[in-house]
Scaffold this active site. Sequence first.
Site, PDB file in Angstrom:
ATOM      1  N   HIS A  53      81.692   2.040 -80.432  1.00  0.00           N
ATOM      2  CA  HIS A  53      81.628   0.493 -80.628  1.00  0.00           C
ATOM      3  C   HIS A  53      80.629  -0.061 -79.432  1.00  0.00           C
ATOM      4  O   HIS A  53      80.815   0.569 -78.479  1.00  0.00           O
ATOM      5  CB  HIS A  53      82.903  -0.009 -80.686  1.00  0.00           C
ATOM      6  N   CYS A  65      77.424  -3.956 -84.664  1.00  0.00           N
ATOM      7  CA  CYS A  65      77.843  -4.287 -83.355  1.00  0.00           C
ATOM      8  C   CYS A  65      76.790  -4.219 -82.495  1.00  0.00           C
ATOM      9  O   CYS A  65      76.788  -5.017 -81.397  1.00  0.00           O
ATOM     10  CB  CYS A  65      79.183  -3.753 -82.914  1.00  0.00           C
TER      11      CYS A  65
END
Length: 1211
Positions: A460, A216
């Site tokens: 994330h 990510c």
Amino acid sequence: MSTPTEVYGSIINTVDLGKRSEKILPSLNSSSDEELEVLVEDSFTWHIDDWFSLTGPKYASPRVKIGDFEWDLLLFPQGNHNKGLAVYVEPHPKERRNEETGLMEAVDPNWYCCAQFAVCLSRPEEDSEINLVNKSHHRFDSADTDWGFANLIDLNHLKYPSKNYSLSFLKDGQLNVTVYVRILKDPTGVLWHNFVNYDSKKVTGYVGFRNQGATCYLNSLLQSYFFTKYFRKLVYQIPTENESPNDSVPLALQRAFYQLQVSDIPLDTLELTRSFGWDSAEAFTQHDVQELNRILMDRLENRMKGTPVEGKLNELFVGKMKSYIKCINVDYESSRVEDFWDLQLNVKNLKGLEESFKNYIEIELMNGENQYAAQDFGLQDAEKGVIFESFPPILHLQLKRFEYDFNYDQLIKINDRYEFPESIDVSPYMDKKALRENKESCKYTLHGVLVHTGDISTGHYYAMIKPDLQDQWYRFDDEKVWKVTKKQVFEENFGMNKLPEEEIRGMTREQYQNYLITRHTSAYMLVYIREDKEPEVLQPVSETDVPSYVVTRVEKETQERVEREKEIREAHLFLRLNIHSMKNFINYEGFDISSVDNAAGFLSEDLNDGSEQPLSLKLARTTTLKEFYKLLKESLKIHSEREIKYWKMEYRKNNTLRIAEPIPVLDENTSLEEALEITKDMKFSSLNIFVEEPYLELHYLHKLKEENLLKSAVLTEELIHYLRNNIEEIVAKEDIPKPTENLTGSQVFLLLKKFDPLLQRLVGFCHCIMGQTDLISEIGQLTADILDTKSEIQFFEEISAPALEKIHSSEKLYSAELRTGDILSFQTPDVNLTAEFPTYKHIEEFYEFLRHRVKLRFTRAEENSEEYVLESKDNKSFEFWISAYAPYDEVAKLVSTYAQVDPDHLKIFAVYANGRFPLKSKCVLNDYLIKDYNCESIPPFEYEILSISLKELEQLRPIKFYWLKDSYIHYQSFEFEVSNTFTIRQFLEKIQNKIGFSDQDKDNILIWTNSRFEFQNILVETTIFKDIEKGTFLFGRVLPEEVRLFREITAITDKYSQIREQNEEAGEEDDLSSINDDVNEDAITNSAEEKEILELPGRLIIVSQYFKEPQNRHGISFLFTLLPDEPFTETRKRLHERFGLGQKEFAKIKLAISFKAPNGPVFKGLQNYTDNDLEKLCLFNILNNLDYIYMDHPDRLRSHSSYDRPMVIKN
């Protein structure tokens, strides 16, 4: 079609519940992320006049129009799979009748409505006293049409008085159900969206990247670069036409960017990470974004050299800063101007971006003990700092959210609130002179915010991007993209200061979760674009900007993907048939009948040229047998009048493909689906069919040869074509054989294969039909006659890829357990083998080779791995097949035949993404192949030519040597291989060529060893490496003082050693005690040797580093000279200069000493002494040789985690 819900009751004016509407339906703005605008708000009451008549499962209220929708309530009076009353709110969009189906459907199939609502139960005429309110909010759409409460109230509590209500909700069977509806404006198009079946391209016009595991952070950075459109154009201009995206970063990036432009679906980054040289472990490792950013820019900058875009990245991303030291009282300044690609700004204890910039250019005063030694002016008070001379058009700001905490010895995340503005003016941080000369704007606008949510170990990454000059932001979160508001861009990514424990303890679970999310979500990278450059940097990119070969390749791949998807959708309508015949069988090398579906021999495709492949047909399931047979004969070029037979083929339990049973003779108008007995629900990739041509059968071929009608009956492509189409030239039409209509139980259909040891090939030979009582020798005799040999033919049954079983000639077929579809292999007899290597003499050996064969591809290594490699400009590349279980000697012998060198002088490497691995002389090739390897996983190999044999090289000892030039915190590491008899004198000569120090320096180099961060030994010139323990670290540095003192001590100890030896030889008592390096001066004996050493003008002591506790050692332990009459303040200054750390950092180090005393070791810290005390302290008078100075400070060289993998882009 579902049964319509019965509408019951009536709508009345909203009853008074005795509560303000704000109490019933409070505003979401107090707890919401955004100020939500109310579009319309209304309410109605559904009056039920006879509850007990509601005997059905579900009822609906009459509809009431609120806003653009008609609203009703769904009621489950008996409960919805529970014992509670279920009530749901449902909006209905505008509908129209579908002319084709006659059904009503929504005018807008993509309708949705974001609404807050409350459902209230009340007792009629006593509504303000007896009522129950429950509220919620939801995004209604065509897939989620209703929402509400599955257990609003227990049915008994509804009908009867309860603990909380003195009366029941029902009054004479009547009930009021009131609903309050507040329709809200959706500012981003995704308010309360569950993202099920969400189409980013359709909603926003943009697509995202799929997460490869832990990529990510890569996805967010790529999106930021993609929308830096001028950068995208530069990447498109890098020449990459003849490159592969698997090992070319620029080409993989070009393809990724173009696919982002045109794709309708999310992309994956597999191709790009493969071009980086990353394996799957890298894809599951979270790397530092700044590190990735710099490495990627470096690779692209190198690839742009010599192209029209050379230097363009610097123009776009590089600014200049000046580091300076300016004297206060004299006119002197020392400065250095450096480039920067990005700026790392401190976050800790700072409120926002403005404070970070001020902190960055903060001036440090150099005075007192820290005065600056100015050239020609001596020690001077001075100001030290950094100032900016220019900023680039695109300014990347790395916010130092992640810092290493030396106190806790770990990486931590700074979650405190830190603000950044939508626009900034950088002029206050620029050099005044540069600012006057600067003609460009100093104002920047924010266009990118890269965000991390989570903590240091788990988290994330995603990106907030404003892609153009419009004031609209988007969130790029892996594969999903959606619009966001400015509050979501700014306020939600500032982080949050830690709240007091008392306040946290008072939170509900939901409040605490929101607090954690807010605190742990923050920006870590900002992308600002200079205002005057925005139109240029963000100019649209069209397809004409993309290299045509990239467009062509991507369009072709997209079309292939679309066709594959279409094929999958339509698979139930078609059959894919693989038609096998003797023509492809005689050309096939490998296990089984053919390589179809890769079920046959491993890596067989490279051994064949395509002629071994069966005919592949895609036919509609409704195709008739007549049409099928006609097409098949035309495709195989078989004369239309030839009678042939068709066999089904099946995979046996051991996964081998074999002929199974004939396709029954049916009406020619029968469909393929019926003939092959295929049902609608059968799923398979393809069906295999074998074509039996009776004129190619063994007996008939033997007959044609015996009658001299054929010169050779060995099947070839030419002979097969002749017999298919021109057999009438040699036999009468009525003598052309016809297939046996039905094999009896006593007959079997066998396939024969031939191994030719001379050609080292195993291929199909023919087929034969035999009786169960026939002898194997009969097949052998027929075969021998065709091959014109008198030798006996020995057969082996090919049971499966690894299994080959010998069949005795005297056996009958039934006793050998042969059945239809079995394969018999034999070896051509009477063959004189060549000396070519490798040669497999026997069929069993060749089958074993087939089982494990791999194709190796070799190139000459571009970079030499060591000094024993011979230089050569000859860069031969070649490839060959070999058994995976071949010993190293066989591999080297084959390589040597291609490279034309002595095999003993080869060094061979298996090259994987994570490194080159040298093959050992005693290894087997399989040791360097991954487990369960396949053709895609065989690595490339490289070779080097050595000046010595590999076996000699393997006897050398690998040495890692650390060269310290001017400090003990920076070093160069070198790897050498030396024999155990190598001396330190020879080693010095060896490293002199590598490092390049002078002969004068060589005489002053001290070489010593550390083990577990402790000083171990000084190595003298006569020391051999055999005497150096393995696992020790070798260090070297030019240290004239220490070398001189060590030699003087060594000369004294050598002198007294000789005296002791002489005394021993003379039989005299040796009254000279041996030297003890660790005895304190107070306990020194009057031995002459010790006295002479103590009279030397210096002490050699050990400096050791640790953190907090002496057992927590780190860094390099080294020798340091103490001088007589030198105060500690001067000793500390010399140690500082020798150690090499900056003044500010060195001042934080806590110093201590350790020495031996009569009562045991003494450890004393020096940090509590005053400067006056330290001025009087002389360590020369306290410490003896090899006593200790300790430095207590964190390990600044340590990796943040022992599990961290350094990031490398290899291509």
